[in-house]
Write an enzyme that holds these catalytic residues in place. Structure first.
Site, short mmCIF file in Angstrom:
data_model
loop_
_atom_site.label_atom_id
_atom_site.label_comp_id
_atom_site.label_asym_id
_atom_site.label_seq_id
_atom_site.Cartn_x
_atom_site.Cartn_y
_atom_site.Cartn_z
N GLU A 1 88.82 55.32 32.41
CA GLU A 1 90.25 54.97 32.52
C GLU A 1 91.24 56.01 32.35
O GLU A 1 90.88 57.01 31.80
CB GLU A 1 90.51 53.89 31.41
N HIS B 1 88.13 46.50 33.57
CA HIS B 1 88.82 47.61 33.44
C HIS B 1 88.93 48.53 31.91
O HIS B 1 89.86 49.16 31.78
CB HIS B 1 90.47 47.62 34.13
#
Length: 581
Positions: A29, A168
């Protein structure tokens, strides 16, 4: 009976079974999409082998800058969450240790791997250069639009029923990617893909039928030579050459072979015949000869050497230029060969641009026997047909042409260069480009003749080149034809190898010069080999010359000019002129 010694196959031959490969499936990320301007905020990875999870790695990373609001909404990672997290300088060494020598896997791997490489470079850490697999690439080959609207991780997670839903967050996405990877491996396994090497090169362009033909390479030697694909009737389909026959043939059954006609050829092939050669040059020559003999339908090069054309300056009282397919011992002067009639016509036109040679096709005797054509009125012919030019005067003109065709064309080339300059000065750029192309055709043909003639007229040349791994490669050439080769190992008596080569080399009959005793393309390959750095002439029965002022030098100068872009200025100037008109 003596049992042959077992030979250990190489790992390249066997491949690495997928069940024995350690994968590290990773996800990052970040604060944005630019590896150079944005920073990593989380690293997640799962280490697996044979379907079993060996370990997991997860850490938040303090990016040292505020996380954009839209990124926080997307990932759920906020500034307070990373405030006490390690910086990348602490997290990266630990992650590299976790990776080890495993194969790296990621979904859209280019994004993640580029971020990791950029950060390693910033920190002065060595990137391990691990093998990388991209599950997006594999999914595009194996998952159809009927199954999923796209190849995003969330869509593939639904197709393969992953145990973790991607959200995510790095570790969750890595865990989902593990299940996607295993689902994709199961699909290719059903198609006969069982090794890491096969998985890396997998493409849906390679049909299952094509992939099943891999067994055709199993018994081939890992040696230099020629390979011949044959159909069920034993007819050659395609002939090629390689420094490693087995490896090259195997590539026809993978995604590295992207030519459509080759996929069609492989579907028809039922066997591959190897022809092991002593040297790379021998392999190239034998390939040419076999292609010329069999004319395999899937070969595009060298299938019709008999179609080569020659420019001939006839042997008669008033010589003229003609284009012929064969060279004869008739006292004429020849230049070539040309790959097409068009190239020969351009060379002839180059001569006619600047030399007042007659262009009529009838044979003229020493006595006047006709009326002059329009070329005489234009000053482009001396009109020997009307008796305006004696045989001796015409012979001076013909000699300029013979010199140009034979390689010493400085007078003709100087005249062509002057004409080129005049046309360019007058801004007749299109006409100048035509003259330039004709000039190049003439120079290249003359240079080819000049370079090939010493080989074509030399009864024997023996040359040597350093062999791979030490020792020498010896090649015997007779009248421009490759006659034999041998390899002398290090510290061996070279004289005995040379003597044996001469005794065993092919006997070659003297040809009609300037035509060599081989296909012109074969002689050119021999020439290129002889001109390589490190190749030495051991002995020569003949004369080896290359005049300093000959056509070969002129060709080098012209080619250099073209490479620099000066000569193509005619077209560029024409474009500019038209654009401003």
């Amino acid at each position: 009976m003596t049992t042959p010694a077992a030979i250990q196959a190489t790992f390249d031959d066997l491949g690495t079974p997928l069940a024995e490969v350690t994968f590290v499936v990773l996800d990052l990320e970040t604060t944005g999409g630019s590896p150079t301007d944005c920073r990593i905020t989380e690293i997640g990875a799962v280490k697996v082998r044979g379907g079993e999870v060996l370990g997991e790695f997860q850490t938040l990373v303090n990016p040292g800058e505020p996380i954009p609001a839209f990124i926080s909404v997307l990932t759920g990672i906020t500034d307070p969450m990373v405030a006490s997290a390690p910086h990348i300088g602490q997290a990266m060494p630990a992650f590299l240790e976790f990776i080890g020598d495993a194969v790296l896997v990621a979904h859209n791997a280019r994004f993640d791997i580029t971020f990791l490489k950029v950060n390693c470079e910033r920190l002065g850490l060595a990137w391990p250069n691990s093998t990388v697999l991209d599950t997006v690439h594999l999914a595009r080959q194996l998952v159809t639009r009927d199954e999923a609207p796209n190849h995003k991780l969330s869509s593939l997670a639904r197709v393969f029923g992953t145990r973790v839903t991607p959200d995510h967050r790095a570790l969750h996405d890595a865990q989902a990617t593990v299940d996607v990877l295993h689902g994709l491996i199961e699909r290719v396994g059903n198609l006969g893909v069982h090794t890491l090497e096969e998985l890396r090169s997998y493409s849906s362009r390679v049909t299952p039928q094509q992939r099943r033909k891999r067994f055709l390479a199993d018994t081939l030697p890992s040696a230099p030579g020629v390979y011949v694909f044959k159909d069920e009737h034993g007819e050659p389909l395609y002939i090629g050459t390689s420094v490693d026959i087995k490896r090259r043939v195997r590539s026809y059954f993978t995604a590295s072979e992207q030519r459509t006609r080759m996929a069609e050829m492989v579907r028809l092939a039922t066997s591959v015949t190897p022809i092991v050669c002593q040297t790379t040059l021998e392999a190239q020559v034998r390939e040419l000869r076999l292609i010329a003999e069999h004319k395999p339908r899937y070969n595009r090069r060298s299938r019709h050497p008999e179609r080569a054309m020659w420019v001939k300056l006839t042997a008669e009282p008033f010589p003229r230029l003609s284009i012929v397919r064969a060279v004869k011992d008739d006292g004429a002067t020849y230049a070539g060969p040309f790959g097409s009639r068009g190239g020969a016509e351009e060379a002839v036109a180059a001569v006619h641009e600047v030399v007042p040679l007659r262009q009529c096709t009838k044979r003229l005797s020493r006595a006047a026997s006709g009326s002059a054509c329009a070329l005489a009125e234009m000053g482009r012919c001396g009109a020997p047909c009307e008796g305006r030019q004696s045989p001796d005067d015409y012979a001076v003109v013909a000699r300029r042409v013979a010199d140009a065709l034979g390689g010493d064309g400085h007078e003709v080339l100087a005249a062509l260069g002057a004409r080129l300059d005049r046309l360019a000065s007058d801004e007749r750029f299109e006409d100048a480009a035509v003259v330039r192309d004709r000039m190049l055709a003439l120079v290249r043909a003359a240079a080819r003749t000049q370079r090939m003639t010493p080989l074509a007229t030399s009864p024997e040349i023996v040359a040597a080149a350093p062999a791979v791994g030490g020792g020498w490669e010896f090649t015997c050439v007779r009248y421009g034809r490759f006659a034999g080769a041998t390899v002398c190992p290090p510290r061996a008596d070279t004289r005995s190898y040379i003597a044996a080569l001469r005794e065993s080399a092919e006997h070659v009959r003297r040809p009609e010069a300037p035509v060599p005793a081989a296909l012109p393309e074969e002689t050119e390959k021999v020439l290129r080999w002889l001109e390589q750095p490190g190749v030495r002439l051991v002995d020569i029965d003949g004369v080896w010359i290359c005049p300093v002022g000959g056509a070969a030098g002129a060709q080098a100068d012209l080619d250099h000019t073209l490479d620099r872009g000066n000569a193509v200025g005619f077209e560029e100037s024409t474009v500019r002129r038209r654009a401003t008109a």
